[in-house]
Design a protein around this motif. Structure first.
Motif, PDB file in Angstrom:
ATOM      1  N   UNK A  23       0.836  -1.200   0.000  1.00 28.80           N
ATOM      2  CA  UNK A  23       0.000   0.000   0.000  1.00 28.80           C
ATOM      3  C   UNK A  23       0.869   1.248   0.000  1.00 28.80           C
ATOM      4  N   UNK A  24       1.938   1.234   0.780  1.00 29.89           N
ATOM      5  CA  UNK A  24       2.834   2.384   0.804  1.00 29.89           C
ATOM      6  C   UNK A  24       3.422   2.690  -0.561  1.00 29.89           C
ATOM      7  N   UNK A  25       3.821   1.657  -1.274  1.00 31.65           N
ATOM      8  CA  UNK A  25       4.369   1.873  -2.618  1.00 31.65           C
ATOM      9  C   UNK A  25       3.306   2.417  -3.567  1.00 31.65           C
ATOM     10  N   UNK A  26       2.077   1.903  -3.428  1.00 26.04           N
ATOM     11  CA  UNK A  26       1.011   2.265  -4.367  1.00 26.04           C
ATOM     12  C   UNK A  26       0.514   3.696  -4.182  1.00 26.04           C
ATOM     13  N   UNK A  27       0.616   4.231  -2.967  1.00 24.43           N
ATOM     14  CA  UNK A  27       0.092   5.588  -2.719  1.00 24.43           C
ATOM     15  C   UNK A  27       1.168   6.651  -2.838  1.00 24.43           C
ATOM     16  N   UNK A  28       2.389   6.262  -3.150  1.00 22.65           N
ATOM     17  CA  UNK A  28       3.501   7.217  -3.201  1.00 22.65           C
ATOM     18  C   UNK A  28       3.174   8.371  -4.151  1.00 22.65           C
ATOM     19  N   UNK A  29       3.329   9.591  -3.654  1.00 21.98           N
ATOM     20  CA  UNK A  29       3.075  10.775  -4.450  1.00 21.98           C
ATOM     21  C   UNK A  29       1.639  11.258  -4.403  1.00 21.98           C
ATOM     22  N   UNK A  30       0.733  10.459  -3.789  1.00 25.54           N
ATOM     23  CA  UNK A  30      -0.685  10.834  -3.741  1.00 25.54           C
ATOM     24  C   UNK A  30      -1.253  10.726  -2.336  1.00 25.54           C
ATOM     25  N   UNK A  31      -0.383  10.552  -1.373  1.00 23.79           N
ATOM     26  CA  UNK A  31      -0.818  10.259  -0.027  1.00 23.79           C
ATOM     27  C   UNK A  31      -1.686  11.360   0.596  1.00 23.79           C
ATOM     28  N   UNK A  32      -1.410  12.625   0.299  1.00 25.39           N
ATOM     29  CA  UNK A  32      -2.065  13.729   0.995  1.00 25.39           C
ATOM     30  C   UNK A  32      -3.580  13.760   0.795  1.00 25.39           C
TER      31      UNK A  32
END
Length: 334
Positions: free
Chosen positions: A68-77
């Motif tokens: 999940x951490x890899x998949x949300x990288x750059x869009x977490x906010x």
């Protein structure tokens, strides 16, 4: 999903889309194929308006958080990230022991933040109440994480009513995560108190571990994860399939999928309810989100309401995970 459709978890808690995404399916590894599937699913979920993503450190353990951490990288906010702690992560121990000691709270959050690649968790749950540790001690340690900015909101998974009240007296609890579906309704004993205290409800397994998806016709259709579950046992299978057929009949009347009817029923329980069906497949994700367009008549809801009392087999397969006041039907979501 539109902004107008969003729901708030708890008084002053996070505002999220009405359906979230459970990430427990990503727990078998974190290799390239797993990462590709996880990223494709998260991409599709974000495109569909999903904002709540739910995982736990024990899924794998660790693999789900990593992916999940890899998949949300750059869009977490723009997202609300929820994870859970409270089970030891030794891969050689199954079932895993509970650990809600204050000192373990800090160890657990640091590990989750590292695996997720983020600087704070939006919603942090105690995965199961540890009967060896006063809930006040655990929540007190969690409150320190809120003060430090490592966690924004607190949650409990499968608490009993009195435990929930005691926890909320130490620090506001924003959400409880309990199993809730047409097949499992014992959370309804706790829902009135949650609403009295201003706490949201996040149902897991809203599709009855696959029974309510319409895809289970023979034992061969049951996922490997659920084959040992009491509700798929030989002496329960035919009865539960008949009940699932009743859900499918309502779906046929409306012209939608059985899973959409099951999710529509959960969504209709209140605007403080945000189910988190899990999947690895984009097509099922789209189907689940489509439940937001389904409206049940009073007559259809009445037929569906009668199902839970007829389900064969209890949901308890992890009695060692029970809190001191938990009913015997309590089961881990791991």
């Amino acid at each position: 999903m539109t902004q107008a459709a969003r729901r708030q978890l708890g008084t002053g808690g996070p505002v999220v889309a009405p359906i979230g995404l459970g990430f427990m399916s990503f727990r078998t590894g974190a290799g390239p194929d797993d990462e590709t599937a996880a990223t494709a699913l998260v991409d599709a979920a974000i495109d569909l308006g999903v904002t709540l993503f739910d995982t736990a450190d024990v899924y794998g353990p660790e693999f789900s958080e990593i992916l999940l951490g890899r998949a949300i990288r750059g869009r977490r906010d723009a997202l609300v990230i929820a994870t859970k702690f409270g089970n030891t992560l030794d891969r050689d121990t199954n079932p895993r022991k509970l650990d809600a000691r204050p000192e373990y709270v800090r160890t657990a959050i640091e590990g989750s933040l590292r695996r997720l690649g983020i600087d704070h968790v939006d919603l942090y749950y105690l995965h199961r109440v540890d009967p060896a540790v006063p809930i006040e001690d655990t929540v007190g340690a969690l409150a320190e994480l809120v003060d430090e900015g490592k966690v924004r909101y607190l949650g409990l998974s499968e608490p009993g009513p009195q435990t929930l009240r005691r926890a909320h007296a130490v620090h506001p609890i924003s959400a409880i995560q309990n199993e809730w579906s047409l097949f499992t309704r014992d959370v309804e004993d706790t829902v009135p108190l949650a609403r009295e205290l201003g706490i949201g409800i996040v149902p897991y397994s809203p599709l009855g571990r696959g029974w309510l998806s319409g895809s289970v016709r023979t034992p061969a259709d049951v996922s490997e994860t659920h084959r040992k579950h009491p509700r798929f046992a030989d002496d329960a299978f035919e009865r539960n399939r008949t009940l699932a057929d009743g859900v499918a009949a309502v779906a046929a009347e409306i012209g939608v999928r059985p899973s959409q009817v099951a999710l529509a029923w959960v969504l209709s329980r209140g605007d403080d309810v945000v189910p988190i069906p899990g999947t690895r497949h984009v097509e099922f994700l789209r189907e689940n989100v489509g439940a937001l367009e389904v409206t049940l008549t009073d007559e259809q809801s009445g037929r569906l309401d009668a199902i839970a009392a007829q389900v064969a087999g209890h949901r308890s397969i992890r009695p060692e995970n029970l809190g001191t006041e938990a009913p015997t039907v309590r089961v881990s979501s791991v």
